[in-house]
Write an enzyme that holds these catalytic residues in place. Structure first.
Site, PDB file in Angstrom:
ATOM      1  N   ASP A 141      32.261  46.961  40.243  1.00  0.00           N
ATOM      2  CA  ASP A 141      33.336  48.215  39.368  1.00  0.00           C
ATOM      3  C   ASP A 141      33.046  49.450  38.448  1.00  0.00           C
ATOM      4  OD1 ASP A 141      31.632  47.976  36.955  1.00  0.00           O
ATOM      5  OD2 ASP A 141      33.228  46.557  35.471  1.00  0.00           O
ATOM      6  N   TYR A 174      35.238  46.091  43.131  1.00  0.00           N
ATOM      7  CA  TYR A 174      36.580  46.271  42.045  1.00  0.00           C
ATOM      8  C   TYR A 174      36.511  47.438  41.848  1.00  0.00           C
ATOM      9  CZ  TYR A 174      39.201  44.224  38.133  1.00  0.00           C
ATOM     10  OH  TYR A 174      39.656  44.166  36.754  1.00  0.00           O
ATOM     11  N   ARG A 179      44.057  50.465  39.076  1.00  0.00           N
ATOM     12  CA  ARG A 179      43.724  48.991  38.824  1.00  0.00           C
ATOM     13  C   ARG A 179      44.203  48.071  37.691  1.00  0.00           C
ATOM     14  NH1 ARG A 179      37.667  48.669  38.271  1.00  0.00           N
ATOM     15  NH2 ARG A 179      37.910  48.107  35.655  1.00  0.00           N
ATOM     16  N   ASP A 180      44.653  47.419  38.501  1.00  0.00           N
ATOM     17  CA  ASP A 180      45.231  46.521  37.671  1.00  0.00           C
ATOM     18  C   ASP A 180      46.474  46.796  37.210  1.00  0.00           C
ATOM     19  OD1 ASP A 180      42.016  44.648  37.550  1.00  0.00           O
ATOM     20  OD2 ASP A 180      41.681  46.004  35.482  1.00  0.00           O
ATOM     21  N   SER A 186      43.981  48.640  31.324  1.00  0.00           N
ATOM     22  CA  SER A 186      43.304  49.006  32.417  1.00  0.00           C
ATOM     23  C   SER A 186      42.234  49.183  32.415  1.00  0.00           C
ATOM     24  CB  SER A 186      44.475  49.487  33.821  1.00  0.00           C
ATOM     25  OG  SER A 186      43.317  49.428  34.672  1.00  0.00           O
ATOM     26  N   ASP A 226      42.921  40.663  41.945  1.00  0.00           N
ATOM     27  CA  ASP A 226      44.560  40.862  41.597  1.00  0.00           C
ATOM     28  C   ASP A 226      45.208  42.049  42.501  1.00  0.00           C
ATOM     29  OD1 ASP A 226      43.409  39.220  39.721  1.00  0.00           O
ATOM     30  OD2 ASP A 226      43.083  40.416  37.920  1.00  0.00           O
ATOM     31  N   TRP A 275      49.807  31.693  40.684  1.00  0.00           N
ATOM     32  CA  TRP A 275      50.100  33.448  41.160  1.00  0.00           C
ATOM     33  C   TRP A 275      50.830  33.126  41.832  1.00  0.00           C
ATOM     34  CZ3 TRP A 275      46.449  37.838  39.868  1.00  0.00           C
ATOM     35  CH2 TRP A 275      47.903  39.342  40.000  1.00  0.00           C
ATOM     36  N   ASN A 311      39.405  32.871  37.026  1.00  0.00           N
ATOM     37  CA  ASN A 311      40.766  32.319  36.616  1.00  0.00           C
ATOM     38  C   ASN A 311      40.274  30.910  35.772  1.00  0.00           C
ATOM     39  OD1 ASN A 311      43.410  30.581  36.055  1.00  0.00           O
ATOM     40  ND2 ASN A 311      43.199  33.227  35.739  1.00  0.00           N
ATOM     41  N   LYS A 399      32.638  35.182  38.882  1.00  0.00           N
ATOM     42  CA  LYS A 399      33.275  35.570  37.358  1.00  0.00           C
ATOM     43  C   LYS A 399      31.830  34.825  36.430  1.00  0.00           C
ATOM     44  CE  LYS A 399      34.696  37.317  33.661  1.00  0.00           C
ATOM     45  NZ  LYS A 399      34.612  38.594  33.433  1.00  0.00           N
ATOM     46  N   GLU A 403      30.315  36.827  30.153  1.00  0.00           N
ATOM     47  CA  GLU A 403      30.927  38.531  30.274  1.00  0.00           C
ATOM     48  C   GLU A 403      32.148  38.708  30.110  1.00  0.00           C
ATOM     49  OE1 GLU A 403      29.956  40.061  34.041  1.00  0.00           O
ATOM     50  OE2 GLU A 403      27.194  39.937  33.263  1.00  0.00           O
ATOM     51  N   ASP A 405      36.263  38.853  29.024  1.00  0.00           N
ATOM     52  CA  ASP A 405      37.668  39.305  29.995  1.00  0.00           C
ATOM     53  C   ASP A 405      38.168  40.359  29.298  1.00  0.00           C
ATOM     54  OD1 ASP A 405      36.895  36.989  31.424  1.00  0.00           O
ATOM     55  OD2 ASP A 405      38.109  35.935  29.813  1.00  0.00           O
TER      56      ASP A 405
END
Length: 450
Positions: A141, A174, A179-180, A186, A226, A275, A311, A399, A403, A405
């Site tokens: 990330d 990612y 992002r997001d 974000s 996402d 979603w 998720n 995921k 860690e 969220d």
């Protein structure tokens, strides 16, 4: 780690197990290798495709077996019956996971070991330690993390040569600029306004450079969780509208550059049932994925889509969670069954991987959109190729459980209100940092148990 030989063994092992499972113990399910008969006074009762349990028998009998017909998984949906086609234990042709041992990321293993050291209960500690042996994806990330990929690949290469079975490394790409885009906060490092697209292209180039020296190691990549789902449902959000062109360019570049390496197989992120699984979103989603895929030149190494990343949805739910009311595609299997034909007809490869890392406990959210450190969550079905659904290549843990969220501290710069909702575990630290209490809950509530 799993390989073809191990999967074959798992498939036949129950026939040779003579021990009985205790009352309320597990007695069956896809990937289950323990006892398939129950102690006297209980019967092996089907719950879902992945979990059957020894429940007290009304007639006092014992040693019962499940009676789910081979080839179908039947689930209630209101007053109707939904039947999802399943397959044998044989993985789908071209499944990139087949014949490889999955590399265990040292960073996550170290996090788990440190967490277990802080658990005093011996039983819980032993269960926690076992999590270090379950493969998860590594999230890249930030650019600063990319050099570690080469270190992991070197280790994976050595392991493959030593064992005689090639290794597979799982990564998540990612780092999109802005992002997001629909999130309340974000933590992305790139901004579109500040050379973001060029920075992202360089980020992808660095990932490719790390992988290139290790053609003997297979890499499975999930591309940008996402991001694309936002382009289906959230273009009314100004930040997403502004990011649309850049997102499309960046994801196209990622597919194209990763496809120059024959050992890399990519899955675009496709959100989850709550979603893009709504009927109105299915066709637009299929059109977006197909358009992107074709604009990238239809790369042969783009395998399909990843769902439920980070998720909590079940792959196959025993019954609809009340929060899913109004959507017949109330779990990932139903979402995939609805989306796959649309993809196939438009020319996109309809293969999937599904994250079940934190899906062990259902019916724990107040709303389907609640995603942050959901209180009472448990580790879910272990990674396996025995998915029971022909379109699903593998159940994965995308995921890394434990860690965080996102932080529940409302004064923090990266605070998102979802992390302070009543169904979010609190107090929670910053996103990506270790959340000890949440990890311990994942361990103790794991289903099937660790």
């Amino acid at each position: 780690m799993f390989s073809t030989g191990l999967l074959a063994l798992v498939a036949i092992l129950p026939a040779f197990v003579n021990a009985q499972s205790p009352i309320f113990g597990q007695c069956g399910g896809i990937g289950w290798s323990g006892a398939t008969t129950c102690a006297s006074g209980s019967t092996c009762t089907f719950s879902n495709a992945y979990y059957s349990q020894c429940l007290p028998s009304s007639n006092g009998g014992g040693g019962g077996t499940t009676t789910t017909p081979v080839g179908t998984t039947t689930k209630p949906s209101g007053t109707t019956t939904v039947t999802t086609p399943v397959t044998s234990q044989t993985p789908a042709a071209g499944n990139p996971f087949t014949g490889h041992n999955i590399f265990l990321t040292p960073f996550y293993a170290a996090e788990v070991a440190a967490a277990a050291a802080n658990i005093t209960d011996a039983t819980t500690k032993a269960k926690a330690l076992s999590v270090a042996n379950i493969p998860t994806f590594t999230w890249f990330d930030t650019v600063s993390k990319v050099p570690s990929l080469g270190t992991y690949l070197a280790s994976a290469s050595a392991q493959g040569k030593s064992s005689g079975t090639p290794s597979l490394v799982q990564i998540i790409v990612y780092d999109l600029p802005d992002r997001d885009c629909a999130a309340a906060a974000s933590n992305g490092e790139f901004s579109i306004a500040d050379n973001g697209q060029a920075n992202y292209f360089n980020y992808i180039d660095q990932i490719v450079a790390q992988i290139k020296p290790f053609p003997d190691v297979r890499v499975v990549a999930i591309i940008e969780p996402d991001s694309l789902a936002n382009l289906v449902t959230n273009l009314s959000v100004q930040k997403c509208a502004n990011a649309q062109t850049t997102y499309l360019a960046c994801v196209t570049y990622a597919m194209q550059q990763l496809s120059t390496l024959s050992n890399v197989f990519s899955y675009l992120d496709a959100g989850h049932a709550g979603w893009l699984g709504w009927p109105a979103n299915l066709s637009p989603a299929a059109q977006l994925f197909t358009s992107l895929y074709k604009s990238a030149g239809s790369p042969s190494t783009v395998r399909g889509l990843a769902t439920n990343v980070a998720n909590y949805n079940a792959l196959v739910a025993a019954s609809p969670d009340p929060i899913t009311q109004g959507n017949n595609n109330y779990d990932e299997a139903l979402y995939i069954a609805a989306l796959a034909p649309l993809l196939t007809s438009s020319g996109f490869p309809a293969h999937f991987i599904v994250d079940q890392g934190r899906s062990g406990v259902q019916n724990i959210r107040q709303a389907w959109g609640d995603w942050c450190n959901v209180k009472g969550a448990g580790f879910g079905t272990r990674p396996t190729l025995n998915t029971g659904i022909s379109a699903v290549d593998a159940i994965v843990w995308a995921k890394p459980g434990g860690e965080c969220d996102g932080t529940s501290n409302s004064s923090a710069a990266r605070f998102d209100f979802h992390c302070a909702l009543s169904d979010a575990d609190q107090p929670a630290p910053e996103a990506g940092t270790w959340f000890q209490e949440f990890f311990t809950t994942l361990v103790t509530k794991a289903n099937p148990p660790l």
